[in-house]
Design an enzyme around this catalytic site. Sequence first.
Site, short mmCIF file in Angstrom:
data_model
loop_
_atom_site.label_atom_id
_atom_site.label_comp_id
_atom_site.label_asym_id
_atom_site.label_seq_id
_atom_site.Cartn_x
_atom_site.Cartn_y
_atom_site.Cartn_z
N LYS A 162 3.48 72.03 14.73
CA LYS A 162 3.47 71.11 13.61
C LYS A 162 2.33 71.45 12.66
O LYS A 162 1.17 71.60 13.09
CB LYS A 162 3.31 69.67 14.10
N ASP A 191 6.63 73.94 11.65
CA ASP A 191 7.36 72.84 11.02
C ASP A 191 6.38 72.01 10.21
O ASP A 191 5.46 71.41 10.76
CB ASP A 191 8.03 71.98 12.10
N GLU A 217 10.05 75.73 9.01
CA GLU A 217 10.92 74.56 8.88
C GLU A 217 10.31 73.51 7.95
O GLU A 217 9.15 73.13 8.11
CB GLU A 217 11.14 73.94 10.27
N ASP A 242 15.92 70.59 8.04
CA ASP A 242 16.01 69.63 9.14
C ASP A 242 16.30 68.24 8.59
O ASP A 242 17.45 67.87 8.38
CB ASP A 242 14.73 69.66 9.97
N LYS A 266 20.46 68.05 15.19
CA LYS A 266 19.90 67.02 16.06
C LYS A 266 21.00 66.03 16.42
O LYS A 266 21.50 65.31 15.55
CB LYS A 266 18.75 66.29 15.36
N GLN A 294 14.41 64.81 18.10
CA GLN A 294 14.06 63.62 17.33
C GLN A 294 13.01 62.80 18.07
O GLN A 294 13.00 61.58 18.00
CB GLN A 294 15.32 62.79 17.07
#
Length: 367
Positions: A162, A191, A217, A242, A266, A294
């Site tokens: 992240k 991401d 992402e 996403d 997802k 998620q």
Amino acid sequence: MKIVAVEAIPFAIPYVKPLKFASGEVRAAEHVLVRVHTDEGVIGVAEAPPRPFTYGETQDGILAVIRQIFAPQIVGLTLTERETIHARLARTVGNPTAKAAVDMAIWDALGRTLGLPVTALLGGYTDHMRVSHMLGFDTPETMVAEAERINDLYGITTFKVKVGRRPVSLDTAVVRALRERFGNSIELYIDGNRGWTAAESLRAMNEMADLDLLFAEELCPADDVLGRRWLVSHLDIPFIADESVPTPADVTREIMGGSATAVSIKTARTGFTGSRRVHHLAEGLGLEVVMGNQIDGQLGTACAVAFGSAFELTSRRAGELSNFLDMADDLLISPLRIHDGQLHVPAGPGLGIDIDTDKLGRYRTDK
């Protein structure tokens, strides 16, 4: 196989440690258990994880839309009338995880009724997936230590890092520290959860050009239309859409507009019925696909691995299937187990899982 009732039950399970990222922070799994009952006594289950900072859904909102709008529209239909159910749910704008949970509970009930696994009903390509683990915001030292722990305990060798809404230099330092610690023995991708501008994103990617990243992402917002297209045109690795692609139509818009070159599926967002549509679209367009997370509990993860294992395209890459490890507990009688970096589809009809009624009684919040 007629649907006679739809339940929505709120529950909350704390996380051992919060997961922090550019668009929010999660300290507890405040989810909704959905149960679909049939006239034959079969009960299908799924979970809806509210993400107000992503889709605008809250736990109370999910309860209300399922109880007041969705349930009255589908009670009386059969489990095989999935397209009718999908069309009726689609009349209501938004509410993706509420719709997805209802859809997946119906598929689970159908599999239990027929005595077949959901993954076999969907495609049956394999019975397992490699696992990718998400690393939330922290210092480089702490994130490297977390990757070491996950690698040692579970054999996981793919990590999604992240980034975003922090100094670019800090995030690139984290990724560099991970690569230096593990070398080429792990796969890395990042991401941003829309946390950088397009210019910051390209700067970061240039700083990490030598780190052999798999993907990038959602580094910048999709509604920065020109900036995002400019960014994607300058990248030499797939750019995953996403949260900007909650529907197949959104996938088409982002890909054909040059704002993405890959997609995250997802099941918590598109269920099994919608995820099949996204999968077939991605397959037809020749896109890379990743099974996303998620911040699901074990029930949601069972759904994700059931779908991901069903198709060659979705099982090709490691799926984000491990963040339930950060939860203090869960609702399943038989917990999911990750071994040697892989998660197998639970054996048995439907999703192959059962809810522990004692644990549900302990964690439900509507008592």
